[in-house]
Write a protein that holds these residues in place. Structure first.
Motif, short mmCIF file in Angstrom:
data_model
loop_
_atom_site.label_atom_id
_atom_site.label_comp_id
_atom_site.label_asym_id
_atom_site.label_seq_id
_atom_site.Cartn_x
_atom_site.Cartn_y
_atom_site.Cartn_z
N TRP A 5 0.83 -1.21 0.00
CA TRP A 5 0.00 0.00 0.00
C TRP A 5 0.86 1.26 0.00
N LEU A 6 1.91 1.25 0.81
CA LEU A 6 2.77 2.43 0.88
C LEU A 6 3.59 2.61 -0.39
N ALA A 7 3.97 1.51 -1.04
CA ALA A 7 4.68 1.63 -2.32
C ALA A 7 3.76 2.22 -3.37
N ASP A 8 2.48 1.82 -3.33
CA ASP A 8 1.50 2.32 -4.30
C ASP A 8 1.12 3.76 -3.99
N GLN A 9 0.88 4.07 -2.72
CA GLN A 9 0.51 5.42 -2.30
C GLN A 9 1.25 5.77 -1.01
N PRO A 10 2.45 6.34 -1.14
CA PRO A 10 3.23 6.66 0.06
C PRO A 10 2.53 7.61 1.01
N GLY A 11 1.55 8.34 0.52
CA GLY A 11 0.83 9.29 1.35
C GLY A 11 -0.38 8.70 2.02
N THR A 12 -0.26 7.47 2.49
CA THR A 12 -1.39 6.81 3.16
C THR A 12 -1.32 7.07 4.66
N PHE A 13 -2.43 7.51 5.21
CA PHE A 13 -2.59 7.69 6.64
C PHE A 13 -3.40 6.51 7.14
N PHE A 14 -2.81 5.70 8.02
CA PHE A 14 -3.48 4.51 8.52
C PHE A 14 -4.21 4.80 9.83
N THR A 57 -2.62 11.25 0.81
CA THR A 57 -3.53 11.10 -0.32
C THR A 57 -4.75 10.27 0.01
N GLN A 58 -4.69 9.51 1.08
CA GLN A 58 -5.81 8.65 1.44
C GLN A 58 -5.70 8.23 2.90
N VAL A 59 -6.83 7.78 3.43
CA VAL A 59 -6.89 7.17 4.76
C VAL A 59 -7.30 5.72 4.55
N ILE A 60 -6.53 4.80 5.14
CA ILE A 60 -6.93 3.40 5.18
C ILE A 60 -7.20 3.03 6.62
N TRP A 61 -8.42 2.62 6.88
CA TRP A 61 -8.79 2.16 8.22
C TRP A 61 -8.65 0.64 8.22
N LEU A 62 -7.71 0.14 9.01
CA LEU A 62 -7.51 -1.29 9.22
C LEU A 62 -8.49 -1.68 10.32
N ALA A 63 -9.68 -2.02 9.92
CA ALA A 63 -10.80 -2.16 10.84
C ALA A 63 -10.83 -3.53 11.50
N GLN A 64 -10.63 -3.53 12.80
CA GLN A 64 -10.80 -4.77 13.54
C GLN A 64 -12.29 -5.07 13.66
N ARG A 86 -15.85 10.34 9.58
CA ARG A 86 -15.69 11.70 10.08
C ARG A 86 -14.22 12.11 10.12
N VAL A 87 -13.35 11.18 10.56
CA VAL A 87 -11.91 11.45 10.61
C VAL A 87 -11.39 11.74 9.21
N ALA A 88 -11.72 10.89 8.25
CA ALA A 88 -11.25 11.09 6.87
C ALA A 88 -11.75 12.43 6.32
N ALA A 89 -13.01 12.75 6.58
CA ALA A 89 -13.56 14.01 6.11
C ALA A 89 -12.84 15.20 6.76
N ARG A 90 -12.53 15.06 8.03
CA ARG A 90 -11.80 16.12 8.73
C ARG A 90 -10.43 16.36 8.11
N LEU A 91 -9.82 15.28 7.63
CA LEU A 91 -8.51 15.39 6.99
C LEU A 91 -8.63 15.77 5.53
N GLY A 92 -9.85 15.73 5.00
CA GLY A 92 -10.07 16.04 3.59
C GLY A 92 -9.54 14.97 2.67
N LEU A 93 -9.60 13.71 3.13
CA LEU A 93 -9.04 12.59 2.36
C LEU A 93 -10.09 11.50 2.17
N PRO A 94 -9.96 10.74 1.06
CA PRO A 94 -10.87 9.61 0.88
C PRO A 94 -10.53 8.48 1.85
N LEU A 95 -11.56 7.74 2.24
CA LEU A 95 -11.41 6.64 3.19
C LEU A 95 -11.60 5.31 2.49
N THR A 96 -10.68 4.39 2.74
CA THR A 96 -10.82 3.00 2.33
C THR A 96 -10.87 2.17 3.61
N VAL A 97 -11.85 1.29 3.71
CA VAL A 97 -11.99 0.43 4.88
C VAL A 97 -11.54 -0.97 4.51
#
Length: 178
Positions: free
Chosen positions: A87-96, A130-137, A149-160
């Motif tokens: 994921w980081l190689a594809d999009q280094p700007g990922t916020f987990f 560039t994106q938020v990935i939520w590693l959802a337990q 809400r967190v992703a929207a606050r950051l202005g980034l798309p969310l992938t679950v």
């Protein structure tokens, strides 16, 4: 939850979660607790990945002859190191995010970065993400809404990505068997 579900006879001694915002403090904090714990228990393990200590936590564990969870960070323990690297190689700007970070985002990220007082800094802090990935337990209900809400606050798309806690459970089982 995992220890209770598995019936593991363990005592958990937690450290402040905000140490992750200051990883240089993790190893000294762990070491400060080890003296009393090593004397009180037949076996002690550290349920931390490296978490940004750049090997300092490993040095502490080596000095004390104890094991810690493998991995660079908790994300490895939920999704696997290879997937995180991809994921980081594809999009280094990922916020987990993990479930914990979703629940505590306002305190552990927003307030700690001063964004509650200076919201205009958001774009500076998160400019290269560039994106938020939520590693959802547990990707259900309120947590999903909070992650959105967190992703929207950051202005980034969310992938679950639903990870559950099976990989963490396996890592803990290995750690406790050492």
């Amino acid at each position: 939850d995992i220890a209770r579900r598995r019936g593991w006879p363990v005592d958990i001694h937690q450290l402040p979660p905000l140490l992750h915002n200051h990883p240089h403090r993790i190893a000294p904090e762990v070491e400060a607790h080890l003296g009393g714990l090593a004397a009180a228990y037949g076996k002690v393990v550290v349920a931390y990945a490296d978490c940004g200590t750049y090997g300092a936590l490993d040095e502490v564990c080596d000095r004390w002859g104890i094991a810690r969870l493998q991995g660079l960070h908790c994300y490895d323990l939920f999704a696997g190191a290879e997937r995180i690297e991809e994921w980081l190689a594809d999009q280094p700007g990922t916020f987990f995010l993990t479930d914990f970070l979703v629940k505590s985002f306002d305190r552990t990220v927003w307030r700690e970065l001063g964004l509650d007082r200076y919201p205009e800094l958001r774009d500076d802090y998160f400019r290269h993400f560039t994106q938020v990935i939520w590693l959802a337990q547990d990707p259900a209900g309120e947590l999903r809404e909070e992650a959105e809400r967190v992703a929207a606050r950051l202005g980034l798309p969310l992938t679950v990505i639903s990870t559950g806690d099976g990989a963490l459970e396996s890592a803990l089982a290995l750690l406790l068997a050492c």
